[in-house]
Design an enzyme around this catalytic site. Structure first.
Site, PDB file in Angstrom:
ATOM      1  N   GLY A 179       0.796  -1.222   0.000  1.00 59.20           N
ATOM      2  CA  GLY A 179       0.000   0.000   0.000  1.00 59.20           C
ATOM      3  C   GLY A 179       0.828   1.271   0.000  1.00 59.20           C
ATOM      4  O   GLY A 179       2.010   1.289  -0.356  1.00 59.20           O
ATOM      5  N   CYS A 180       0.183   2.357   0.434  1.00 60.49           N
ATOM      6  CA  CYS A 180       0.772   3.690   0.315  1.00 60.49           C
ATOM      7  C   CYS A 180       2.020   3.887   1.168  1.00 60.49           C
ATOM      8  O   CYS A 180       2.825   4.772   0.886  1.00 60.49           O
ATOM      9  CB  CYS A 180      -0.263   4.743   0.685  1.00 60.49           C
ATOM     10  SG  CYS A 180      -1.692   4.807  -0.418  1.00 60.49           S
ATOM     11  N   ASN A 181       2.189   3.091   2.209  1.00 62.52           N
ATOM     12  CA  ASN A 181       3.369   3.219   3.063  1.00 62.52           C
ATOM     13  C   ASN A 181       4.597   2.546   2.466  1.00 62.52           C
ATOM     14  O   ASN A 181       5.720   2.746   2.930  1.00 62.52           O
ATOM     15  CB  ASN A 181       3.110   2.606   4.441  1.00 62.52           C
ATOM     16  CG  ASN A 181       2.586   1.180   4.372  1.00 62.52           C
ATOM     17  OD1 ASN A 181       1.396   0.989   4.203  1.00 62.52           O
ATOM     18  ND2 ASN A 181       3.451   0.192   4.489  1.00 62.52           N
TER      19      ASN A 181
END
Length: 383
Positions: free
Chosen positions: A165-167
């Site tokens: 994901g975005c992390n």
């Protein structure tokens, strides 16, 4: 649960024997990796939020309000063309996977070339390529496909981080920093390529409205090198990567997810409305963990580069860390101009900081990303 890893203090060549004798903590070499280049790219057509609403004939006032109050002006999107009746028919999952492959290769190539150019390097200089993506699944992975497409040396080592994901951009930076420290003088690149248009699900629900109002297509690449003379000749001066800290919030495991929607017969994003507040409530914890043992306070951090996760996420981080909108001006600007481009968002912000030419030797910066898990990732850097 929190974890962190720390690189040793910046050391010069004369300190090497002493550091090795003392068993310096962290990386196996005494040279903290340095960021020597960055590049970004975006694909598709530029849409304003009203453009998207009009393209899909969205008239529900509540859904329109989500789009128009997102603090986003434009995004790069690759959406289906209208049919003979002017209707944009949702693509089946197989077509979405094909779109993901095509866009990540196109954007990834452009971002990688831009990154290497800024680093004063060539494709032939690349020794490790780590590719990050969540918006589709490829086997062989994106790294292998780029090596073939671009004629990169077949002996280039590689890794792929999929589905975090975005992390995930900072997760990859953490891992590749370790590789870089163990291979002084060799060039490594982290490439985040996210075809968010390949993960859209169009229906009339508020669940998809939140997602469809936020994400855009984009890729970012960052080059690393360690050693006493880190960086090819002509590389842009960048910071050393000193330390990482992370925090996972297990009770919010399902707050951000990308899973199979049985009703739509495709994968679909889900974002819980409480995500911004959950992230904000834990931001202070992980930043304190990052700065523990460094002798630094939050007020010593000159540059803040935070994932452009959304207006409420940015506001929550500002409030909980006692920052100003000027501190997060790059994050705000990236959200405004690109939306949330997932794992590569913080690299768009870093590129904007470099283009300002305001960093000075000795200054510290913090990189922060957040995503599914729910997870917050951070890194401490120094120019």
């Amino acid at each position: 649960m929190t974890t962190d890893t720390a690189a040793p203090e910046l050391l010069t060549e004369e300190h090497v024997p002493a550091a090795r004798h003392a068993g310096a903590p962290g990386f196996l070499t005494p040279f903290a990796p340095r960021i020597v280049g960055v590049g970004t790219a975006a694909a598709g057509t530029v849409y304003s939020q009203p453009d998207v609403l009009d393209a899909f004939g969205i008239t529900d006032p509540k859904i329109r309000s989500v789009f128009l109050n997102s603090a986003i002006d434009t995004r790069h999107l690759t959406v289906p063309d209208p049919d003979e009746d002017g209707v944009r028919v949702p693509e089946p999952q197989g077509d979405l996977l094909d779109k993901h492959k095509r866009l990540t290769i196109e954007m990834g190539t452009e971002a990688l070339r831009a990154c290497l150019k800024r680093a004063g390097a060539e494709l032939s200089d690349l020794r490790h390529l780590c590719c990050v993506t969540t918006t589709g699944f490829l086997t062989p992975g994106l790294s292998a496909r780029l090596i073939r497409e671009l004629g990169i040396d077949r002996h280039c080592s590689r890794s792929d981080i999929v589905g975090m994901g975005c992390n995930a951009g900072l997760n990859a930076l953490n891992v590749v920093s370790g590789w870089s420290a163990a291979h002084p003088g060799e060039l490594a690149v982290v490439l985040c390529a996210e075809a968010c248009s390949a993960a859209y699900a169009f229906d009339s629900t508020m669940r998809t409205a939140v997602v469809n109002s936020l994400f855009g297509d984009g890729a970012g690449a960052v080059a690393l090198m360690s050693g006493p003379d880190a960086g090819p000749p002509g590389a842009v001066e960048g910071p050393h990567v000193l330390k990482f800290a992370s925090c996972i919030i297990p009770e919010a495991l399902d707050a951000m997810r990308y899973d199979w929607d049985r009703d739509l017969d495709r994968f679909s994003f889900f974002l819980d409305p409480q995500v911004p507040y959950v992230v904000g409530a834990h931001a202070e914890i992980v930043i304190d963990r990052l700065l523990t043992g460094t002798g630094l306070r939050r007020s010593d951090i000159k540059h803040w580069l935070v994932h452009s996760g959304g207006k409420k996420v940015i506001d929550s981080v500002i409030v909980n860390l006692g920052l100003t909108r000027h501190d997060l001006r790059h994050t705000v600007g990236v959200l405004r101009d690109y939306g949330n481009v997932s794992s590569g968002s913080f690299l768009f912000s870093y590129e904007r900081l470099l283009d300002e030419h305001v960093t000075r030797p000795g200054e510290y910066g913090v990189l922060m990303t957040m995503g599914p898990g729910s997870t917050i990732e951070t890194a401490l850097v120094q120019w």
